[in-house]
Design a protein around this motif. Structure first.
Motif, PDB file in Angstrom:
ATOM      1  N   ASN A  99       0.792  -1.226   0.000  1.00 23.65           N
ATOM      2  CA  ASN A  99       0.000   0.000   0.000  1.00 23.65           C
ATOM      3  C   ASN A  99       0.823   1.274   0.000  1.00 23.65           C
ATOM      4  N   VAL A 100       2.129   1.173   0.050  1.00 23.60           N
ATOM      5  CA  VAL A 100       2.964   2.374   0.077  1.00 23.60           C
ATOM      6  C   VAL A 100       2.771   3.205  -1.189  1.00 23.60           C
ATOM      7  N   ALA A 101       2.614   2.571  -2.329  1.00 26.36           N
ATOM      8  CA  ALA A 101       2.418   3.338  -3.562  1.00 26.36           C
ATOM      9  C   ALA A 101       1.170   4.203  -3.467  1.00 26.36           C
ATOM     10  N   THR A 102       0.097   3.663  -2.899  1.00 32.45           N
ATOM     11  CA  THR A 102      -1.134   4.440  -2.734  1.00 32.45           C
ATOM     12  C   THR A 102      -0.862   5.679  -1.888  1.00 32.45           C
ATOM     13  N   ASP A 103      -0.093   5.512  -0.821  1.00 27.08           N
ATOM     14  CA  ASP A 103       0.233   6.643   0.049  1.00 27.08           C
ATOM     15  C   ASP A 103       1.181   7.630  -0.630  1.00 27.08           C
ATOM     16  N   LEU A 104       2.137   7.132  -1.394  1.00 26.15           N
ATOM     17  CA  LEU A 104       3.039   8.025  -2.138  1.00 26.15           C
ATOM     18  C   LEU A 104       2.260   8.832  -3.185  1.00 26.15           C
ATOM     19  N   ILE A 105       1.329   8.190  -3.854  1.00 30.60           N
ATOM     20  CA  ILE A 105       0.502   8.870  -4.845  1.00 30.60           C
ATOM     21  C   ILE A 105      -0.325   9.961  -4.166  1.00 30.60           C
ATOM     22  N   TRP A 106      -0.915   9.619  -3.021  1.00 29.45           N
ATOM     23  CA  TRP A 106      -1.705  10.615  -2.284  1.00 29.45           C
ATOM     24  C   TRP A 106      -0.817  11.779  -1.855  1.00 29.45           C
ATOM     25  N   ALA A 108       1.950  12.893  -3.148  1.00 23.74           N
ATOM     26  CA  ALA A 108       2.341  13.725  -4.298  1.00 23.74           C
ATOM     27  C   ALA A 108       1.178  14.610  -4.745  1.00 23.74           C
ATOM     28  N   SER A 109      -0.031  14.109  -4.592  1.00 26.07           N
ATOM     29  CA  SER A 109      -1.207  14.875  -5.000  1.00 26.07           C
ATOM     30  C   SER A 109      -1.644  15.903  -3.964  1.00 26.07           C
ATOM     31  N   ASN A 110      -1.122  15.788  -2.753  1.00 27.10           N
ATOM     32  CA  ASN A 110      -1.497  16.670  -1.647  1.00 27.10           C
ATOM     33  C   ASN A 110      -0.251  17.150  -0.908  1.00 27.10           C
ATOM     34  N   PRO A 111       0.615  17.895  -1.590  1.00 29.19           N
ATOM     35  CA  PRO A 111       1.865  18.309  -0.931  1.00 29.19           C
ATOM     36  C   PRO A 111       1.609  19.222   0.266  1.00 29.19           C
ATOM     37  N   THR A 112       2.426  19.035   1.297  1.00 31.46           N
ATOM     38  CA  THR A 112       2.342  19.888   2.481  1.00 31.46           C
ATOM     39  C   THR A 112       3.221  21.106   2.274  1.00 31.46           C
ATOM     40  N   SER A 113       3.109  22.052   3.166  1.00 34.72           N
ATOM     41  CA  SER A 113       3.908  23.281   3.029  1.00 34.72           C
ATOM     42  C   SER A 113       5.400  23.000   3.124  1.00 34.72           C
ATOM     43  N   SER A 114       5.769  21.892   3.758  1.00 30.00           N
ATOM     44  CA  SER A 114       7.196  21.587   3.909  1.00 30.00           C
ATOM     45  C   SER A 114       7.797  20.923   2.671  1.00 30.00           C
ATOM     46  N   ASN A 115       6.967  20.414   1.785  1.00 29.75           N
ATOM     47  CA  ASN A 115       7.514  19.749   0.596  1.00 29.75           C
ATOM     48  C   ASN A 115       6.839  20.229  -0.691  1.00 29.75           C
ATOM     49  N   THR A 116       6.405  21.450  -0.717  1.00 27.86           N
ATOM     50  CA  THR A 116       5.642  21.963  -1.850  1.00 27.86           C
ATOM     51  C   THR A 116       6.401  21.876  -3.168  1.00 27.86           C
ATOM     52  N   ALA A 117       7.668  22.291  -3.193  1.00 30.10           N
ATOM     53  CA  ALA A 117       8.429  22.293  -4.449  1.00 30.10           C
ATOM     54  C   ALA A 117       8.602  20.869  -4.981  1.00 30.10           C
ATOM     55  N   GLN A 118       9.100  19.954  -4.142  1.00 29.27           N
ATOM     56  CA  GLN A 118       9.295  18.580  -4.597  1.00 29.27           C
ATOM     57  C   GLN A 118       7.954  17.916  -4.860  1.00 29.27           C
ATOM     58  N   GLY A 119       6.964  18.221  -4.039  1.00 31.82           N
ATOM     59  CA  GLY A 119       5.630  17.653  -4.237  1.00 31.82           C
ATOM     60  C   GLY A 119       5.042  18.040  -5.578  1.00 31.82           C
ATOM     61  N   ALA A 120       5.246  19.305  -5.971  1.00 36.83           N
ATOM     62  CA  ALA A 120       4.746  19.765  -7.271  1.00 36.83           C
ATOM     63  C   ALA A 120       5.462  19.049  -8.409  1.00 36.83           C
ATOM     64  N   LEU A 121       6.765  18.855  -8.278  1.00 38.61           N
ATOM     65  CA  LEU A 121       7.527  18.133  -9.302  1.00 38.61           C
ATOM     66  C   LEU A 121       7.064  16.679  -9.397  1.00 38.61           C
ATOM     67  N   ASP A 122       6.876  16.055  -8.228  1.00 39.50           N
ATOM     68  CA  ASP A 122       6.420  14.665  -8.209  1.00 39.50           C
ATOM     69  C   ASP A 122       5.025  14.534  -8.795  1.00 39.50           C
ATOM     70  N   ALA A 123       4.128  15.460  -8.427  1.00 39.70           N
ATOM     71  CA  ALA A 123       2.766  15.421  -8.947  1.00 39.70           C
ATOM     72  C   ALA A 123       2.766  15.577 -10.465  1.00 39.70           C
TER      73      ALA A 123
END
Length: 158
Positions: A99-106, A108-123
């Protein structure tokens, strides 16, 4: 009632197999006869498939499998903090590798303020991969020759 979508299926195919879903597989998993109605249930099923277990990743360490998910989903290796976090959660029994992939996908789709830049790239990377997978599967589905060509060479690893 199933809440599973073709997009979620493609995300999991990319995560665990590094490839688009085949038309027959997508159709089967979306049908009510598959008995699967959520992305988490599908993740459990796909993780248990021989294709994953016998792949070059299936028998590796938890860390290597988590890193493989990052590579398949986002086109990059896991950052140290992410690798340590997901591995620890799995080893504590809070999460399972299925289930880790499901959580990683979530995530990436919902970046927090601490990972916004990388989260946007991943998304963005994941969105591009999913769009390409959907288009590829549609192209395969449009041709009998392509459907036959997108079959495994054998149904047994032996």
């Amino acid at each position: 009632m199933s809440t599973l979508t073709a997009k979620q299926l493609q995300q999991q195919y990319i995560a665990y197999f590094g490839r688009p879903g085949d038309p027959a597989g997508i159709t089967y998993w979306l049908s009510s006869s598959s008995g699967v109605s959520t992305a988490r249930e599908f993740a459990d099923k796909i993780y248990a498939q021989d294709e994953y277990k016998t792949s070059t990743v299936g028998g590796k360490s938890v860390e290597a499998q988590v890193d493989s998910l990052y590579l398949n989903l986002f086109g990059r290796s896991a950052d140290a903090a992410g690798l340590l976090y997901w591995t620890a959660e799995i080893e504590k029994g809070n999460l399972s590798l299925s289930n880790v992939a499901t959580d990683l996908i979530w995530a990436a789709s919902n970046p927090t303020s601490s990972n916004t830049a990388q989260g946007a790239l991943d998304a963005s990377a994941l969105s591009n991969k999913v769009d390409a997978a959907i288009a590829y599967t549609a192209e395969v589905e449009a041709s009998a020759a392509a459907i036959l060509a997108y079959q495994p060479a054998a149904t047994s690893p032996f």
